[in-house]
Design an enzyme around this catalytic site. Structure first.
Site, PDB file in Angstrom:
ATOM      1  CG  ASP A   9      19.614   8.003  45.123  1.00  0.00           C
ATOM      2  OD1 ASP A   9      19.976   8.541  46.421  1.00  0.00           O
ATOM      3  OD2 ASP A   9      18.837   8.942  44.300  1.00  0.00           O
ATOM      4  CG  LEU A  10      14.809   8.939  49.974  1.00  0.00           C
ATOM      5  CD1 LEU A  10      14.673   8.062  50.370  1.00  0.00           C
ATOM      6  CD2 LEU A  10      15.502   9.667  51.880  1.00  0.00           C
ATOM      7  CG  ASP A  11      16.925  12.903  48.217  1.00  0.00           C
ATOM      8  OD1 ASP A  11      15.317  12.562  49.000  1.00  0.00           O
ATOM      9  OD2 ASP A  11      17.679  13.342  48.893  1.00  0.00           O
ATOM     10  CB  THR A  17      12.576  14.847  48.040  1.00  0.00           C
ATOM     11  OG1 THR A  17      13.695  13.555  47.913  1.00  0.00           O
ATOM     12  CG2 THR A  17      11.971  14.356  49.020  1.00  0.00           C
ATOM     13  CE  LYS A  45      17.296  15.301  39.522  1.00  0.00           C
ATOM     14  NZ  LYS A  45      16.700  15.236  38.346  1.00  0.00           N
ATOM     15  CB  SER A 114      19.884   8.295  50.918  1.00  0.00           C
ATOM     16  OG  SER A 114      19.886   9.945  50.455  1.00  0.00           O
ATOM     17  CB  ALA A 115      23.900  11.965  49.447  1.00  0.00           C
ATOM     18  CE  LYS A 145      24.455   7.875  46.396  1.00  0.00           C
ATOM     19  NZ  LYS A 145      22.639   8.172  46.438  1.00  0.00           N
ATOM     20  CD  GLU A 169      21.635   7.102  42.551  1.00  0.00           C
ATOM     21  OE1 GLU A 169      21.375   8.470  41.751  1.00  0.00           O
ATOM     22  OE2 GLU A 169      22.572   7.244  43.529  1.00  0.00           O
ATOM     23  CG  ASP A 170      17.673  10.295  40.727  1.00  0.00           C
ATOM     24  OD1 ASP A 170      18.991  10.253  41.889  1.00  0.00           O
ATOM     25  OD2 ASP A 170      17.028  12.036  40.838  1.00  0.00           O
TER      26      ASP A 170
HETATM   27  C1  BG6 Z   1      20.979  13.609  47.366  1.00  0.00           C
HETATM   28  C2  BG6 Z   1      20.254  14.865  46.593  1.00  0.00           C
HETATM   29  O1  BG6 Z   1      19.988  12.671  48.264  1.00  0.00           O
HETATM   30  O2  BG6 Z   1      20.702  14.312  48.903  1.00  0.00           O
HETATM   31  C3  BG6 Z   1      20.618  16.128  46.741  1.00  0.00           C
HETATM   32  O3  BG6 Z   1      19.834  14.276  45.476  1.00  0.00           O
HETATM   33  C4  BG6 Z   1      21.140  17.185  48.364  1.00  0.00           C
HETATM   34  O4  BG6 Z   1      20.700  17.066  45.867  1.00  0.00           O
HETATM   35  C5  BG6 Z   1      21.720  15.259  48.831  1.00  0.00           C
HETATM   36  O5  BG6 Z   1      21.343  17.820  48.182  1.00  0.00           O
HETATM   37  C6  BG6 Z   1      22.206  15.340  50.260  1.00  0.00           C
HETATM   38  O6  BG6 Z   1      20.986  15.801  50.790  1.00  0.00           O
HETATM   39  P1  BG6 Z   1      20.096  16.615  52.418  1.00  0.00           P
HETATM   40  O7  BG6 Z   1      19.030  16.666  53.048  1.00  0.00           O
HETATM   41  O8  BG6 Z   1      21.642  15.893  53.226  1.00  0.00           O
HETATM   42  O9  BG6 Z   1      20.655  18.183  52.586  1.00  0.00           O
HETATM   43 MG    MG Z   2      18.445  10.797  43.552  1.00  0.00          MG
END
Ligand code: BG6
Ligand code: MG
Length: 225
Positions: A9-11, A17, A45, A114-115, A145, A169-170
């Site tokens: 996962d990224l964030d 972030t 998250k 990542s989402a 997710k 994953e966090d």
């Molecule tokens: C996820 C974050 O990685 O991405 C969420 O954990 C975030 O908090 C989601 O809402 C969507 O991110 P973005 O950058 O497309 O608004």
């Molecule tokens: Mg995350």
């Protein structure tokens, strides 16, 4: 070893972030008189942008139509992008590159799951877009997710069977997504929150290949090789 690919996962796993998402949502909720705390932020998250806004509006007891919601989500994203635009390689979380390099040396494929639709910009700013063999993100998948789509897509892009993928994953929703994909999941963060993960570490700085091999054995995978 059993593991053929690791999907990150990224964030909150590779970069911190989550704090920038929180700041941008907080600016929005302050303007709208909605009380929004760091505890509330835990619920966002791993959750997509629009689903995050829905949770915030639910907290604030507000109902808006789709065009108003799109306007707010765009505004939040503009503030968020202003901030991530200034990210640097120094923001890659400790231990990330060391662990990824160790995996690579042992022929484990590396993917991102990542989402976030801002994934390409973040990878570019922190200088790691060439580190991944495959990237599945909010631009390529649409089911949020805990749906497993993003991790299944990453495995498909890599050409690796799902059972041989390990997810880092966090987020609670992300751990569930990994388990729903039939993958091994290592939680990054708090054991009490990520209790469904197969193992939890505080950050990638606590990970190494040996820990992964011990986990494979504990889960009984070495008999399958
Ligand atoms: C996820 C974050 O990685 O991405 C969420 O954990 C975030 O908090 C989601 O809402 C969507 O991110 P973005 O950058 O497309 O608004
Ligand atoms: Mg995350």
């Amino acid at each position: 070893m059993w593991t053929k690919a690791c999907i990150f996962d990224l964030d909150g796993v590779i970069v911190d972030t989550a704090k920038y998402h929180f700041q941008a949502w907080k600016r929005l909720t302050d303007e709208f008189g909605i009380t929004f705390t760091e505890k509330d932020n835990e619920r966002l998250k791993g959750v997509s942008r629009m689903a995050s806004l829905d949770i915030i509006l639910e907290i604030g007891g507000k109902k808006l139509d789709m065009s108003e919601k799109t306007g707010l989500a765009d505004m939040k994203n503009k503030w968020y992008v202003d901030r991530i635009n200034r990210m640097t390689p120094a923001e890659i979380l400790p231990g990330t590159l060391e662990f990824i390099n160790e995996l690579r040396r042992n022929d484990v494929k590396i993917a991102l799951g990542s989402a976030s639709r801002n994934t390409p910009m973040i990878l570019e700013r922190v200088g790691i877009k060439n580190v991944f063999d495959a990237v599945a993100d909010g631009n390529t998948v649409h089911k949020a997710k805990p749906d497993p789509e993003v991790f299944l897509k990453a495995a498909e892009l890599l050409g690796i069977e799902t059972a041989r993928c390990v997810v880092f994953e966090d987020a609670l929703a992300g751990v569930e997504a990994a388990l729903n994909a039939g993958m091994i999941c290592i939680g990054i963060g708090d054991k009490k929150i990520l209790k469904d993960a197969h193992m939890v570490v505080r950050g990638l700085y606590e990970m190494d290949l040996n820990k992964l091999i011990i986990l494979e054995k504990k889960l009984g995978y070495e008999h399958l090789i």
